[in-house]
Design a protein around this motif. Structure first.
Motif, short mmCIF file in Angstrom:
data_model
loop_
_atom_site.label_atom_id
_atom_site.label_comp_id
_atom_site.label_asym_id
_atom_site.label_seq_id
_atom_site.Cartn_x
_atom_site.Cartn_y
_atom_site.Cartn_z
N ASP A 17 0.77 -1.24 0.00
CA ASP A 17 0.00 0.00 0.00
C ASP A 17 0.80 1.30 0.00
O ASP A 17 0.40 2.29 0.61
CB ASP A 17 -0.99 0.01 1.17
CG ASP A 17 -1.99 -1.12 1.09
OD1 ASP A 17 -2.15 -1.73 0.02
OD2 ASP A 17 -2.64 -1.42 2.12
N GLY A 21 -2.84 7.67 -1.67
CA GLY A 21 -3.84 7.89 -0.64
C GLY A 21 -3.44 7.41 0.74
O GLY A 21 -4.14 7.66 1.72
N ASP A 55 -7.72 -1.03 -3.44
CA ASP A 55 -8.57 -0.18 -4.26
C ASP A 55 -9.93 -0.86 -4.37
O ASP A 55 -10.07 -2.06 -4.10
CB ASP A 55 -7.95 0.02 -5.65
CG ASP A 55 -8.60 1.18 -6.40
OD1 ASP A 55 -9.30 2.01 -5.78
OD2 ASP A 55 -8.39 1.27 -7.63
N SER A 72 -13.34 2.12 6.86
CA SER A 72 -13.02 3.22 5.94
C SER A 72 -13.12 2.79 4.48
O SER A 72 -12.81 3.57 3.60
CB SER A 72 -11.60 3.72 6.22
OG SER A 72 -10.67 2.68 6.05
N GLU A 76 -15.44 8.25 0.07
CA GLU A 76 -15.03 8.89 -1.17
C GLU A 76 -13.52 9.09 -1.16
O GLU A 76 -12.94 9.49 -0.17
CB GLU A 76 -15.72 10.24 -1.32
CG GLU A 76 -17.17 10.14 -1.75
CD GLU A 76 -17.31 9.67 -3.18
OE1 GLU A 76 -16.55 10.13 -4.06
OE2 GLU A 76 -18.18 8.82 -3.43
N ARG A 77 -12.89 8.80 -2.30
CA ARG A 77 -11.45 8.95 -2.43
C ARG A 77 -11.13 9.75 -3.68
O ARG A 77 -11.84 9.64 -4.68
CB ARG A 77 -10.80 7.58 -2.52
CG ARG A 77 -10.96 6.77 -1.26
CD ARG A 77 -10.23 5.43 -1.42
NE ARG A 77 -10.01 4.82 -0.13
CZ ARG A 77 -10.86 4.02 0.48
NH1 ARG A 77 -12.00 3.72 -0.09
NH2 ARG A 77 -10.57 3.51 1.66
N PRO A 78 -10.01 10.49 -3.66
CA PRO A 78 -9.60 11.18 -4.88
C PRO A 78 -9.30 10.18 -5.99
O PRO A 78 -8.98 9.02 -5.71
CB PRO A 78 -8.31 11.91 -4.47
CG PRO A 78 -8.23 11.83 -2.98
CD PRO A 78 -9.13 10.74 -2.54
N SER A 79 -9.36 10.60 -7.23
CA SER A 79 -9.18 9.68 -8.36
C SER A 79 -7.79 9.05 -8.39
O SER A 79 -7.63 7.95 -8.92
CB SER A 79 -9.45 10.40 -9.68
OG SER A 79 -8.54 11.48 -9.83
N TRP A 81 -6.04 8.17 -5.67
CA TRP A 81 -5.82 7.58 -4.34
C TRP A 81 -5.04 6.27 -4.40
O TRP A 81 -4.16 6.02 -3.59
CB TRP A 81 -7.18 7.36 -3.66
CG TRP A 81 -7.09 6.94 -2.24
CD1 TRP A 81 -6.97 7.77 -1.15
CD2 TRP A 81 -7.13 5.61 -1.71
NE1 TRP A 81 -6.92 7.03 0.01
CE2 TRP A 81 -7.02 5.70 -0.31
CE3 TRP A 81 -7.25 4.36 -2.28
CZ2 TRP A 81 -7.03 4.59 0.53
CZ3 TRP A 81 -7.26 3.25 -1.47
CH2 TRP A 81 -7.14 3.36 -0.08
#
Length: 187
Positions: A17, A21, A55, A72, A76-79, A81
Motif C-alpha cells: 500500500d 492515498g 482499491d 473506511s 469517497e477517495r480522490p481519483s 488515491w
C-alpha cells in the motif's frame, strides 16, 4: 541476530500500500525512502517485486462488517488515491496486486505468482504495520513462506500499534531487520 542467507531467485519483495492515498500517514515518506532502497537492491539482483495496493471498483466490493469502529472502505477517495507513489518507479515487469481487503493473499493471484517462480521467502514492508502488512504476514505464514520484516520500511497510525506488531507478532513468524541491516547482510 542470525545472519540472512538469501537467494534472490527464491525471494520476493512485497510492498504493501505505498500509494498516494496512504503514504500521507505519519512516517509514510520515510517508509517510501527505505522501500526505494529495497527496490533498488532487488532490481540490482533481478529479484521479483510485487507492489500491492488497496482499491475498490465502486465501494460495493469493500468489506463493511458490523464493528465498534467505523470501516473506511466505502468512503469517497480522490481519483489518484490508489496510484503508487511515483518514486517507487513501478516497472512493466513488476507484479501488481490489487486487493479489496487488508491482506494481499486473499482473493488475489499473489500466492500463485510466487509459487510459480519457486519463491519461498518474502521481504515485507509497507503501510500500515498492524493492518495491511500484518494481515499479509499472517497469511504468508499460513502459506508456509519464510519472511523478513523491514522494520523501518513500515509505519502505522501510532508508535504503540507499530511496536505491538514488531514485538508480539512478527518475531513469531519471521525475522526482523532494519533496511541497513538487511542491505548489509545480503549480497
Amino acid at each position: 541476530m542470525q545472519s540472512l542467507q538469501l537467494d534472490f531467485k527464491k525471494t520476493a519483495l512485497v510492498i504493501i500500500d505505498l500509494q498516494k492515498g496512504i503514504t500521507g500517514l505519519p512516517g509514510g515518506s520515510e517508509v517510501v525512502v527505505q522501500s526505494k532502497k529495497l527496490i533498488d537492491k532487488f532490481r540490482e539482483n533481478q529479484g521479483f517485486i510485487s507492489f500491492v495496493r488497496v482499491d475498490f471498483l465502486d465501494g460495493k466490493d469493500a468489506l463493511v462488517p458490523k464493528t465498534d469502529q467505523a470501516a473506511s472502505g466505502a468512503m469517497e477517495r480522490p481519483s489518484d488515491w490508489a496510484e503508487f507513489d511515483p518514486s517507487m518507479e513501478v516497472g512493466p515487469n513488476d507484479h501488481i496486486v490489487t486487493k479489496r481487503q487488508w491482506g494481499a493473499f486473499f482473493g488475489t493471484d499473489l500466492d500463485i505468482q510466487l509459487r510459480r517462480r519457486g519463491i519461498d521467502t518474502i521481504v515485507l514492508c509497507g503501510i500500515a504495520t498492524n493492518i495491511g502488512v500484518e494481515s499479509t504476514a499472517r497469511e504468508a505464514f499460513q502459506h508456509g513462506y519464510n519472511q523478513i520484516f523491514i522494520t523501518d520500511a513500515m509505519t502505522t497510525f501510532t508508535k504503540e500499534e507499530h511496536e505491538a506488531s514488531l514485538t508480539y507478532i512478527f518475531p513469531r513468524i519471521g525475522q526482523l531487520r532494519t533496511t541497513e541491516e538487511f542491505l548489509s547482510q545480503v549480497k
